[in-house]
Design a protein around this motif. Structure first.
Motif, PDB file in Angstrom:
ATOM      1  N   GLY A   1       0.810  -1.203   0.000  1.00 23.56           N
ATOM      2  CA  GLY A   1       0.000   0.000   0.000  1.00 23.56           C
ATOM      3  C   GLY A   1       0.842   1.252   0.000  1.00 23.56           C
ATOM      4  N   GLY A   2       0.259   2.341  -0.446  1.00 23.92           N
ATOM      5  CA  GLY A   2       0.964   3.611  -0.451  1.00 23.92           C
ATOM      6  C   GLY A   2       0.000   4.778  -0.410  1.00 23.92           C
ATOM      7  N   ARG A   3       0.511   5.910   0.048  1.00 29.49           N
ATOM      8  CA  ARG A   3      -0.304   7.131   0.129  1.00 29.49           C
ATOM      9  C   ARG A   3       0.607   8.320  -0.122  1.00 29.49           C
ATOM     10  N   TYR A   4       0.125   9.245  -0.948  1.00 28.37           N
ATOM     11  CA  TYR A   4       0.863  10.478  -1.186  1.00 28.37           C
ATOM     12  C   TYR A   4       0.034  11.634  -0.645  1.00 28.37           C
ATOM     13  N   THR A   5       0.661  12.420   0.232  1.00 28.32           N
ATOM     14  CA  THR A   5      -0.024  13.507   0.924  1.00 28.32           C
ATOM     15  C   THR A   5       0.692  14.826   0.686  1.00 28.32           C
ATOM     16  N   VAL A   6      -0.085  15.868   0.462  1.00 27.62           N
ATOM     17  CA  VAL A   6       0.440  17.234   0.366  1.00 27.62           C
ATOM     18  C   VAL A   6      -0.323  18.098   1.355  1.00 27.62           C
ATOM     19  N   ASP A   7       0.409  18.737   2.260  1.00 23.40           N
ATOM     20  CA  ASP A   7      -0.177  19.683   3.216  1.00 23.40           C
ATOM     21  C   ASP A   7       0.283  21.091   2.868  1.00 23.40           C
ATOM     22  N   ASP A   8      -0.651  21.948   2.524  1.00 19.03           N
ATOM     23  CA  ASP A   8      -0.351  23.366   2.326  1.00 19.03           C
ATOM     24  C   ASP A   8      -0.846  24.127   3.551  1.00 19.03           C
ATOM     25  N   LYS A   9       0.095  24.837   4.213  1.00 18.28           N
ATOM     26  CA  LYS A   9      -0.252  25.539   5.443  1.00 18.28           C
ATOM     27  C   LYS A   9       0.159  27.002   5.346  1.00 18.28           C
ATOM     28  N   ARG A  10      -0.713  27.860   5.846  1.00 21.85           N
ATOM     29  CA  ARG A  10      -0.446  29.297   5.914  1.00 21.85           C
ATOM     30  C   ARG A  10      -0.570  29.721   7.368  1.00 21.85           C
ATOM     31  N   PHE A  11       0.483  30.374   7.863  1.00 18.63           N
ATOM     32  CA  PHE A  11       0.567  30.748   9.270  1.00 18.63           C
ATOM     33  C   PHE A  11       0.567  32.265   9.414  1.00 18.63           C
ATOM     34  N   ARG A  12      -0.123  32.731  10.431  1.00 21.22           N
ATOM     35  CA  ARG A  12      -0.115  34.155  10.771  1.00 21.22           C
ATOM     36  C   ARG A  12       0.080  34.296  12.277  1.00 21.22           C
ATOM     37  N   PHE A  13       0.922  35.246  12.641  1.00 21.73           N
ATOM     38  CA  PHE A  13       1.202  35.490  14.057  1.00 21.73           C
ATOM     39  C   PHE A  13       1.045  36.972  14.301  1.00 21.73           C
ATOM     40  N   ARG A  14       0.153  37.339  15.221  1.00 30.27           N
ATOM     41  CA  ARG A  14      -0.165  38.745  15.466  1.00 30.27           C
ATOM     42  C   ARG A  14       0.075  39.104  16.924  1.00 30.27           C
ATOM     43  N   THR A  15       0.676  40.266  17.153  1.00 29.79           N
ATOM     44  CA  THR A  15       0.837  40.805  18.498  1.00 29.79           C
ATOM     45  C   THR A  15       0.372  42.251  18.504  1.00 29.79           C
ATOM     46  N   PRO A  16      -0.060  42.787  19.667  1.00 27.69           N
ATOM     47  CA  PRO A  16      -0.489  44.184  19.724  1.00 27.69           C
ATOM     48  C   PRO A  16       0.661  45.126  19.354  1.00 27.69           C
ATOM     49  N   THR A  17       0.323  46.228  18.691  1.00 21.94           N
ATOM     50  CA  THR A  17       1.358  47.196  18.283  1.00 21.94           C
ATOM     51  C   THR A  17       2.068  47.799  19.486  1.00 21.94           C
ATOM     52  N   SER A  18       1.422  47.818  20.651  1.00 24.38           N
ATOM     53  CA  SER A  18       2.051  48.395  21.833  1.00 24.38           C
ATOM     54  C   SER A  18       3.285  47.608  22.274  1.00 24.38           C
ATOM     55  N   GLN A  19       3.362  46.368  21.833  1.00 24.52           N
ATOM     56  CA  GLN A  19       4.522  45.569  22.199  1.00 24.52           C
ATOM     57  C   GLN A  19       5.686  45.767  21.223  1.00 24.52           C
ATOM     58  N   ALA A  20       5.490  46.598  20.231  1.00 28.93           N
ATOM     59  CA  ALA A  20       6.535  46.935  19.268  1.00 28.93           C
ATOM     60  C   ALA A  20       7.161  45.685  18.647  1.00 28.93           C
ATOM     61  N   THR A  21       6.332  44.671  18.413  1.00 25.68           N
ATOM     62  CA  THR A  21       6.806  43.435  17.812  1.00 25.68           C
ATOM     63  C   THR A  21       6.138  43.264  16.458  1.00 25.68           C
ATOM     64  N   PRO A  22       6.907  43.085  15.406  1.00 21.70           N
ATOM     65  CA  PRO A  22       6.290  42.974  14.085  1.00 21.70           C
ATOM     66  C   PRO A  22       5.478  41.697  13.945  1.00 21.70           C
ATOM     67  N   ASP A  23       4.378  41.791  13.195  1.00 20.53           N
ATOM     68  CA  ASP A  23       3.604  40.601  12.873  1.00 20.53           C
ATOM     69  C   ASP A  23       4.411  39.746  11.892  1.00 20.53           C
ATOM     70  N   SER A  24       4.043  38.473  11.809  1.00 19.77           N
ATOM     71  CA  SER A  24       4.741  37.594  10.881  1.00 19.77           C
ATOM     72  C   SER A  24       3.739  36.736  10.133  1.00 19.77           C
ATOM     73  N   ASP A  25       4.002  36.511   8.872  1.00 16.75           N
ATOM     74  CA  ASP A  25       3.205  35.640   8.020  1.00 16.75           C
ATOM     75  C   ASP A  25       4.159  34.697   7.307  1.00 16.75           C
ATOM     76  N   SER A  26       3.761  33.460   7.192  1.00 19.95           N
ATOM     77  CA  SER A  26       4.590  32.510   6.472  1.00 19.95           C
ATOM     78  C   SER A  26       3.703  31.407   5.922  1.00 19.95           C
TER      79      SER A  26
END
Length: 756
Positions: free
Chosen positions: A446-471
């Motif tokens: 038996g065999g199986r071929y899998t593809v996972d496409d993932k989109r990540f977003r990370f958000r913090t409040p601007t008051s923390q002066a930390t840039p958001d990130s997307d990948s």
């Protein structure tokens, strides 16, 4: 206890049970299409109906009646019935472990290591595995990777719950259970046929209980005393529709689960102190200092023992899950076409006291998780004679999820927050074929071929002066299985297989040194034998396995503001080998026995992890050359991997003549010692397990009366007779605090039910 809509929910639950009772007066005996036939259970582990003794894989199948008689009302109670399986719970997350594969990461950016399925539908979040076990036909536990027919994130195995189908005869059931901690559980089932080939089935559960973790009166005059926690207040409703027609059937199921109360916070840990050397410095190799180090905590220990603690802030839990799925089976002249379509909406809000003390002011953690999923699977299964049988299929899964983390400082009013989001689209095609060379020899590929496409977003409040990130990232993998089986007689099966599996990769936040991490992989080797004897009265199954696991995750903790943020990387490899044995015998005179035993040797081969936050001493540990706090843990035992476990159960049915039957039953479980953390620390405090659970036993017993018509029953039961506080999870967090989680203490009660 439940608040808000409490009265309405009580009315709903009571009405549902009353409906079942009202119908029972005119009901005829219900005939069900049961998966159980004597000692034989029919399973669908290979996407087709087969006798469990003829399936060449390690699988434990537990029928619905056995689930009820053994008091298995949720997934965490399966461990004594399945060799080598451990299932702990922290907060509202199930954490299964088997064959050296454990569940560590349960946040949104990570997928389970052991897949959980309900009626063939994959559950993306580990919390979803804790919905009520009720009106089930059976549970199937598959040990080892299931990368071909089940796919991604069945890296260590899978747990499948299969609910009973609507039947074409009227029936009704009801059960009332009451136990210590004021644990009240009501169950009602109504099955209504409409004509000869259409039926509806409605199942309802209402449960409320007090918490079994006792909060002691506050030592701080300015503080409140929080409510006891680790309660179980829930409502679960499932409605099913079935219609049979000339070439197949259609089944539609809709369910809703609502769990409230105080719960156990975000992760459910109690705190036991810190590890220190003789001079009071934090030392991973030190002994236990029971002072709570958390900022703003009241001086002194916060936890007297696993079930008596100090807290000043009420915990809170609000979990809801709504699901809908449709299964269509069509018989198309030699093949079966199966379609499984599913949707679920899961939401969980958990609030915990993060200074773990009774201080008047401290810190509060709120964890808010949302996950909406859809999935579609098509299977084409051969249904004809001949030496070649096969199954082919395609699968699509989508998850849109978010998780909000809010850490509130009650003194300053400030907060550290972040929001992580993930969108996943997973695609797979799979095929497995068996070819029989005569009556006795068969091969499987038996065999199986899998593809996972993932989109990540990370958000913090601007008051923390930390840039958001997307990948975004894409993870693809081909997993396979090759096996052979030999059937010397119709009652004996010998099999061998090599199979692979993977757990999908994920992402870190912007605080981590690496943005993403890749999949974890496993190659599993197994040899086993299944044997039935004494005209089907006895069963003896044995398996030997070796698991080779690579790219397993290693955690690094990054201090950000007042909190620790976890960064993960593919940090090493491990291997596990062992043996499992299952035995059962029905003496055909009312006496039944069953037993299972497991031997496991699971260790890290190459594995490094950063020292816990705040720890600068590492007595007895090897520091990786060129680093200051990266520890080499190669050779350590894999956590939650006891060397020996075993369970022995027995029951005897006494015939009382016209008065029915009386059945005493006992289940004795033994576990060897094990560590709960990859650092393998052991604080060495007599009578206080810290980092290592000592060997223990756990005994369940029941006494059941059934009337002569088998329509009414009354049962008294006790679980964990020894009142053992079983340590099942442990981590070292901020300020060096050790957080641990324990299984429930002794519980006991009575249960009454009817069935028409």
């Amino acid at each position: 206890m439940m608040t808000g809509n409490f009265s309405k929910r009580v009315l709903m639950a009571t009405t549902g049970l009353a409906l079942a009772t009202g119908f029972s007066g005119v009901a005829q005996a219900q005939t069900e299409e049961s998966a159980e036939d004597g000692n034989v259970i029919i399973v669908t582990a290979q996407k087709r109906e087969e006798n469990v003794q003829e399936v060449p894989i390690s699988i434990t199948a537990i029928g619905g009646d056995e689930l009820v008689s053994k008091g298995i009302s949720d997934v965490t109670k399966l461990d004594a019935a399945v060799p080598g399986l451990s299932i702990s719970k922290s907060g509202s997350d199930a954490r299964p472990s088997v064959r050296g594969v454990r569940t560590v990461e349960v946040d949104l950016f990570n997928d389970p290591t052991i897949g959980f399925f309900v009626d063939g539908v994959y559950k993306a979040r580990t919390s979803q595995a804790l919905a009520a076990f009720v009106d089930l036909e059976r549970v199937e536990v598959l040990r080892g990777p299931q990368g071909t027919l089940y796919g991604r994130n069945t890296y260590g195995g899978s747990i499948g719950a299969i609910s009973k189908k609507p039947q074409f005869d009227f029936g009704a059931e009801g059960n009332v259970t009451y136990g210590n901690f004021n644990d009240l559980r009501l169950e009602g089932i109504v099955n209504v046929p409409v004509g000869d080939n259409t039926a509806f089935r409605v199942v309802g559960v209402y449960q409320e209980s007090d918490g079994y973790v006792n909060v002691l009166p506050s030592r701080d005059p300015a503080a409140n005393t929080a409510q006891d926690f680790n309660d179980n207040d829930q409502i679960y409703v499932r409605g099913s529709f079935r219609h049979d027609f000339d070439v197949g059937e259609i089944i539609v199921r809709v369910s809703h689960w609502d769990q409230e109360g105080f719960g156990a916070g975000g992760f459910g840990y109690t705190t036991v102190g810190t590890l220190q050397d003789a001079a009071g410095n934090l030392d991973v190799g030190g002994t236990l200092n029971r002072t709570n180090p958390r900022t703003r905590s009241f001086p002194g220990p916060s936890d007297v023992d696993p079930y008596n603690v100090y807290r000043n802030t009420d915990l809170d839990r609000d979990i809801e899950e709504t699901t809908a799925n449709m299964e269509v089976n069509l018989e198309l002249g030699g093949v079966i076409l199966r379609s499984i379509s599913a949707w679920s909406d899961f939401q969980a809000v958990r609030i915990g006291d993060e200074d773990f003390s009774d201080s008047a002011q401290g810190s509060i953690l709120t964890l808010d998780t949302d996950s909406e999923t859809i999935s579609q699977e098509f299977q084409l299964v051969s249904d004809h004679g001949g030496p070649f049988t096969w199954v082919v299929g395609g699968y699509y899964f989508s998850e849109n999820g978010s998780e909000d983390f809010i850490f509130l400082n009650e003194v300053s009013g400030g907060a550290f927050t972040f929001l992580q989001e993930v969108d996943t689209d997973s695609y797979a095609v799979f095929a497995q074929g068996d070819y029989a060379f005569g009556e006795q020899f068969k091969i499987t590929v038996g065999g199986r071929y899998t593809v996972d496409d993932k989109r990540f977003r990370f958000r913090t409040p601007t008051s923390q002066a930390t840039p958001d990130s997307d990948s975004s990232d894409s993870f693809d993998k081909f997993t396979w299985k090759v096996g052979a089986e030999f059937t010397p007689t119709p009652d004996n099966l010998i099999y061998a297989s090599v199979s692979t599996g993977f757990r999908s990769g994920g992402a870190n936040n912007q605080f981590a040194p690496t943005p993403n991490y890749g999949p974890q992989t496993i190659t599993a080797y197994e040899i086993g034998s299944k044997n039935t004897f004494a005209n089907g009265q006895g069963v003896a199954n044995i398996s030997f396995f070796y698991n080779d696991m690579n790219d397993i995750l290693s955690n690094t903790f990054v201090q950000v503001g007042p909190s620790l943020v976890v960064a993960r990387s593919n940090g090493g490899s491990s291997r596990a080998y062992g043996a499992e044995l299952e035995l059962a015998y029905d003496f055909d005179n009312g006496f039944k026995v069953d037993a299972n035993f497991s031997y496991l040797n699971a260790k890290f081969q190459t594995f490094t992890a950063s020292a816990p936050s705040g720890y600068g001493l590492f007595t007895g540990f090897d520091v990786v050359p060129g680093t200051t706090n990266l520890l080499d843990l190669s050779g350590n035992e894999v956590p939650i991997s006891p060397t020996f476990t075993g369970s022995i159960g027995a029951s005897y049915e006494f015939d009382l003549g016209g008065s029915g039957t009386l059945t005493p039953a006992v289940q004795f479980f033994f576990s060897d010692s094990y560590f709960v953390n990859e650092f393998n620390y052991d604080a060495g405090i007599q009578g206080r397990d810290v980092g290592k659970q000592g060997s223990y036993t756990k005994t369940d017993a029941s006494l059941t009366w059934m009337d002569a018509s088998e329509r009414f029953m009354l049962q008294a039961f006790v679980r964990n007779l020894e009142d053992e506080a079983v340590l099942n999870a442990g981590v070292i967090g901020g300020q060096g605090a050790i957080f641990q989680n324990y299984a429930p203490p002794r519980t006991y009660g009575v249960r009454a039910g009817f069935k028409f």
